[in-house]
Design a protein around this motif. Sequence first.
Motif, PDB file in Angstrom:
ATOM      1  N   PHE A 109       1.009  -1.048  -0.022  1.00 46.09           N
ATOM      2  CA  PHE A 109      -0.046  -0.101   0.167  1.00 46.09           C
ATOM      3  C   PHE A 109       0.840   1.245   0.109  1.00 46.09           C
ATOM      4  O   PHE A 109       1.828   1.375   0.671  1.00 46.09           O
ATOM      5  N   VAL A 110       0.806   2.288  -0.896  1.00 50.60           N
ATOM      6  CA  VAL A 110       1.255   3.351  -0.870  1.00 50.60           C
ATOM      7  C   VAL A 110       0.276   4.763  -0.600  1.00 50.60           C
ATOM      8  O   VAL A 110      -0.641   4.735  -1.364  1.00 50.60           O
ATOM      9  N   SER A 111       0.826   5.583   0.391  1.00 59.10           N
ATOM     10  CA  SER A 111      -0.302   6.269   0.789  1.00 59.10           C
ATOM     11  C   SER A 111      -0.072   7.676  -0.165  1.00 59.10           C
ATOM     12  O   SER A 111       0.962   8.141  -0.304  1.00 59.10           O
ATOM     13  N   GLU A 112      -1.411   8.265  -0.478  1.00 56.93           N
ATOM     14  CA  GLU A 112      -1.352   9.553  -1.144  1.00 56.93           C
ATOM     15  C   GLU A 112      -0.939  10.611  -0.385  1.00 56.93           C
ATOM     16  O   GLU A 112      -0.369  11.650  -0.860  1.00 56.93           O
ATOM     17  N   TYR A 113      -0.958  10.436   1.034  1.00 64.89           N
ATOM     18  CA  TYR A 113      -0.705  11.709   2.036  1.00 64.89           C
ATOM     19  C   TYR A 113       0.654  11.801   2.197  1.00 64.89           C
ATOM     20  O   TYR A 113       1.378  12.795   2.341  1.00 64.89           O
ATOM     21  N   SER A 128       9.089   8.829  -4.816  1.00 61.55           N
ATOM     22  CA  SER A 128       9.281  10.147  -5.367  1.00 61.55           C
ATOM     23  C   SER A 128       9.088  10.091  -6.690  1.00 61.55           C
ATOM     24  O   SER A 128       9.394   9.223  -7.433  1.00 61.55           O
ATOM     25  N   ASP A 129       8.319  11.195  -7.399  1.00 63.18           N
ATOM     26  CA  ASP A 129       8.254  11.311  -8.663  1.00 63.18           C
ATOM     27  C   ASP A 129       9.461  11.471  -9.455  1.00 63.18           C
ATOM     28  O   ASP A 129       9.591  11.580 -10.851  1.00 63.18           O
ATOM     29  N   THR A 130      10.761  11.550  -8.745  1.00 68.52           N
ATOM     30  CA  THR A 130      11.960  11.703  -9.330  1.00 68.52           C
ATOM     31  C   THR A 130      12.770  10.443  -9.600  1.00 68.52           C
ATOM     32  O   THR A 130      13.869  10.526 -10.216  1.00 68.52           O
ATOM     33  N   LEU A 131      12.138   9.575  -9.083  1.00 66.31           N
ATOM     34  CA  LEU A 131      12.859   8.222  -9.027  1.00 66.31           C
ATOM     35  C   LEU A 131      12.181   7.273 -10.155  1.00 66.31           C
ATOM     36  O   LEU A 131      11.151   7.165 -10.063  1.00 66.31           O
ATOM     37  N   PRO A 132      12.751   6.889 -11.211  1.00 67.66           N
ATOM     38  CA  PRO A 132      12.435   6.019 -12.127  1.00 67.66           C
ATOM     39  C   PRO A 132      11.412   4.749 -11.606  1.00 67.66           C
ATOM     40  O   PRO A 132      10.558   4.314 -12.091  1.00 67.66           O
ATOM     41  N   ALA A 133      12.210   4.194 -10.602  1.00 66.55           N
ATOM     42  CA  ALA A 133      11.514   2.865  -9.862  1.00 66.55           C
ATOM     43  C   ALA A 133      10.045   3.205  -9.358  1.00 66.55           C
ATOM     44  O   ALA A 133       9.250   2.292  -8.990  1.00 66.55           O
ATOM     45  N   ARG A 135       7.896   5.565 -10.833  1.00 59.76           N
ATOM     46  CA  ARG A 135       7.020   6.185 -11.623  1.00 59.76           C
ATOM     47  C   ARG A 135       5.647   5.398 -12.071  1.00 59.76           C
ATOM     48  O   ARG A 135       4.734   6.000 -12.264  1.00 59.76           O
ATOM     49  N   TRP A 136       5.660   4.029 -11.524  1.00 57.89           N
ATOM     50  CA  TRP A 136       4.355   3.179 -11.611  1.00 57.89           C
ATOM     51  C   TRP A 136       3.424   3.646 -10.832  1.00 57.89           C
ATOM     52  O   TRP A 136       2.157   3.803 -11.359  1.00 57.89           O
ATOM     53  N   TYR A 137       3.827   4.455  -9.598  1.00 54.69           N
ATOM     54  CA  TYR A 137       2.926   4.795  -8.780  1.00 54.69           C
ATOM     55  C   TYR A 137       2.111   6.106  -9.157  1.00 54.69           C
ATOM     56  O   TYR A 137       0.862   6.598  -9.440  1.00 54.69           O
ATOM     57  N   PHE A 138       2.813   7.178  -9.797  1.00 50.95           N
ATOM     58  CA  PHE A 138       2.427   8.386 -10.198  1.00 50.95           C
ATOM     59  C   PHE A 138       1.515   8.092 -11.610  1.00 50.95           C
ATOM     60  O   PHE A 138       0.747   9.024 -12.068  1.00 50.95           O
ATOM     61  N   HIS A 139       1.780   7.219 -12.441  1.00 54.36           N
ATOM     62  CA  HIS A 139       1.244   6.778 -13.366  1.00 54.36           C
ATOM     63  C   HIS A 139      -0.124   6.066 -13.056  1.00 54.36           C
ATOM     64  O   HIS A 139      -1.284   6.441 -13.549  1.00 54.36           O
ATOM     65  N   SER A 140      -0.117   5.330 -12.016  1.00 53.44           N
ATOM     66  CA  SER A 140      -1.308   4.671 -11.588  1.00 53.44           C
ATOM     67  C   SER A 140      -2.412   5.656 -10.906  1.00 53.44           C
ATOM     68  O   SER A 140      -3.620   5.799 -11.207  1.00 53.44           O
ATOM     69  N   ARG A 141      -1.809   6.724 -10.241  1.00 56.42           N
ATOM     70  CA  ARG A 141      -2.671   7.635  -9.780  1.00 56.42           C
ATOM     71  C   ARG A 141      -3.341   8.541 -10.791  1.00 56.42           C
ATOM     72  O   ARG A 141      -4.518   8.962 -10.432  1.00 56.42           O
ATOM     73  N   LYS A 142      -2.814   8.699 -11.781  1.00 57.83           N
ATOM     74  CA  LYS A 142      -3.519   9.315 -12.775  1.00 57.83           C
ATOM     75  C   LYS A 142      -4.102   8.652 -14.023  1.00 57.83           C
ATOM     76  O   LYS A 142      -4.819   9.478 -14.646  1.00 57.83           O
ATOM     77  N   PRO A 144      -7.097   6.712 -15.809  1.00 59.01           N
ATOM     78  CA  PRO A 144      -8.583   6.758 -15.398  1.00 59.01           C
ATOM     79  C   PRO A 144      -9.347   5.519 -15.074  1.00 59.01           C
ATOM     80  O   PRO A 144     -10.083   5.701 -14.240  1.00 59.01           O
ATOM     81  N   GLU A 145      -8.514   4.530 -15.195  1.00 61.07           N
ATOM     82  CA  GLU A 145      -9.201   3.085 -14.586  1.00 61.07           C
ATOM     83  C   GLU A 145      -9.253   2.921 -13.133  1.00 61.07           C
ATOM     84  O   GLU A 145      -8.098   3.525 -12.690  1.00 61.07           O
ATOM     85  N   GLU A 146      -9.661   1.995 -12.520  1.00 60.87           N
ATOM     86  CA  GLU A 146      -9.601   1.948 -11.032  1.00 60.87           C
ATOM     87  C   GLU A 146      -8.228   1.123 -10.826  1.00 60.87           C
ATOM     88  O   GLU A 146      -7.812   1.313  -9.530  1.00 60.87           O
ATOM     89  N   PHE A 147      -7.808   0.209 -11.714  1.00 57.82           N
ATOM     90  CA  PHE A 147      -6.639  -0.531 -11.413  1.00 57.82           C
ATOM     91  C   PHE A 147      -5.919  -0.530 -12.854  1.00 57.82           C
ATOM     92  O   PHE A 147      -6.761  -0.319 -13.873  1.00 57.82           O
ATOM     93  N   ASN A 148      -4.740  -0.905 -12.802  1.00 59.70           N
ATOM     94  CA  ASN A 148      -3.941  -1.220 -13.649  1.00 59.70           C
ATOM     95  C   ASN A 148      -2.759  -2.190 -13.344  1.00 59.70           C
ATOM     96  O   ASN A 148      -2.713  -2.574 -12.229  1.00 59.70           O
ATOM     97  N   ILE A 149      -2.245  -2.892 -14.231  1.00 58.76           N
ATOM     98  CA  ILE A 149      -1.245  -3.901 -13.970  1.00 58.76           C
ATOM     99  C   ILE A 149       0.220  -3.739 -14.687  1.00 58.76           C
ATOM    100  O   ILE A 149      -0.078  -3.023 -15.960  1.00 58.76           O
ATOM    101  N   ASN A 150       1.204  -3.829 -14.021  1.00 59.25           N
ATOM    102  CA  ASN A 150       2.575  -3.436 -14.586  1.00 59.25           C
ATOM    103  C   ASN A 150       3.590  -4.673 -14.135  1.00 59.25           C
ATOM    104  O   ASN A 150       3.382  -5.107 -12.895  1.00 59.25           O
ATOM    105  N   LEU A 151       4.698  -4.622 -14.976  1.00 60.46           N
ATOM    106  CA  LEU A 151       5.431  -5.843 -14.877  1.00 60.46           C
ATOM    107  C   LEU A 151       6.831  -5.095 -14.152  1.00 60.46           C
ATOM    108  O   LEU A 151       7.255  -4.093 -15.030  1.00 60.46           O
TER     109      LEU A 151
END
Length: 487
Positions: A109-113, A128-133, A135-142, A144-151
Amino acid sequence: MSLHLRKPSFVLISGLLLSLAFTAISLISYYVANQSLNQHITTNTLPLTSDTIYSEVQRDLLQPVLVSSLMAQDTFVHDWIEEGEQNPEQMQRYLKAIQQRYDAFTAFFVSEYTHKYYHSTGILKQVSDTLPADRWYFHSRKAPEEFNINLDLDTANTSITTLFVNHKVTDEQGKLLGIIGVGLASTTIKELIETYQSRYGRQVYFIDAQGKVTMQGSQFSGASDIHEVKGLQNIAPEILSSPEGSYTYTNDNQTYLIKTRFIPELSWYLIVQHTEQSEARITTTLWINLTISLAVIIIVLLLQHFTLGGYQRRLEYMANTDPLTGASSRHAFEMLFQQILNFAKRQKHPVSTILVDIDHFKTFNDNYGHLLGDTILTNVAKVLTQNLRQADTLCRWGGDEFFIVLPNCHQSNALLIAEKMRQEIEESLQVINDQQLHVTASFGVAEYSNDETTVSLFNRTDLALYRAKSKNRNQVEVATESAFKTV
């Protein structure tokens, strides 16, 4: 009852149709020329293999998606976030329990706050949005769908590639609270690839939207990008622009037949590749494939049968049982309640009911938290269950209310049972988790009259409970006949 009848019928009919169709096509194909055999593989066998593998991948993805959805809607998660993410150990224990219960490779779980990355082993980091590792979080939060899947590589174990299901957690107003989910080890998909390559004798692998190979078996000997394969590079744009298709290409005087299918949950393409054989080898392989394919159909149907049965039992349990206390859910109980009364009316058997309310339960929740409240509910349900017969039914009627139906039981006996329950609750639940709580409960008891409805019986039981609560609680009250006549 109808679900239990439909499932075996569906599996049997599907098996008969698949077996008859596959046998007929294979026997007819035996008497045709080399080109006809290859055409048969292209239009029948290869698509069947591709569809079967696709179905298996979809099935394996269903559970982590379902688990992530349940986690995102869990009241504990919402309450814990809204209370300011206090006691991180609670979230850690929750994620560890999810991971163990559903046999997931990881849970997070990653907290938005706070941007804290909670894991079953503790707080790993702050994203952090400055770390490439991250980026999945900031992509997921933006997204439109409720969930997404990434490898991606697992943050807790960077040596293992994991298939993550990232599900948004939102409040009642739709405000994002964080991203929660589980991970499925990529080795599971690789094992699936190895199984089907061995079973069908065809090469199976996955590519991304750019044509790069993302997942393959240990025997894969092709290039890392389909644009680098002679012959295949010519049809690569067509493959990557179509959701599915069948293609033929030639490389080093060898002809290959491929079946492609896009998997939207992964944003990958499934590639099933067949190598054309000489006429003699095709004739020999035909009979071998006939036997193997029929066996595979049987195995697939058995897997379908057991899988549907497992999900059906799980869904029935979730629909009919309160997950916290193990008592019957109200939805399932209401139908059973009417059946019990109808049977009692026909057989002239007595039926008694007990309505239980935990005294001052809201105060416990407010002063000690919902986790302790859940513990109280569980312990009370355990006391009630221990005093019931196998034929009796316990239902969680409301937040802190339980409704009990006692078939073939007069009101006098029900009164004794209720009093015994009340005493055991008062005596055994004085201390919970080292807290002096002195938990008690109030009881209302009534006996069914053949002239009344379920609503009337419940109302009389409820009025008895109301009198018990009005008399300083922690006691048992019996319904009166006058109460029945006024309903």
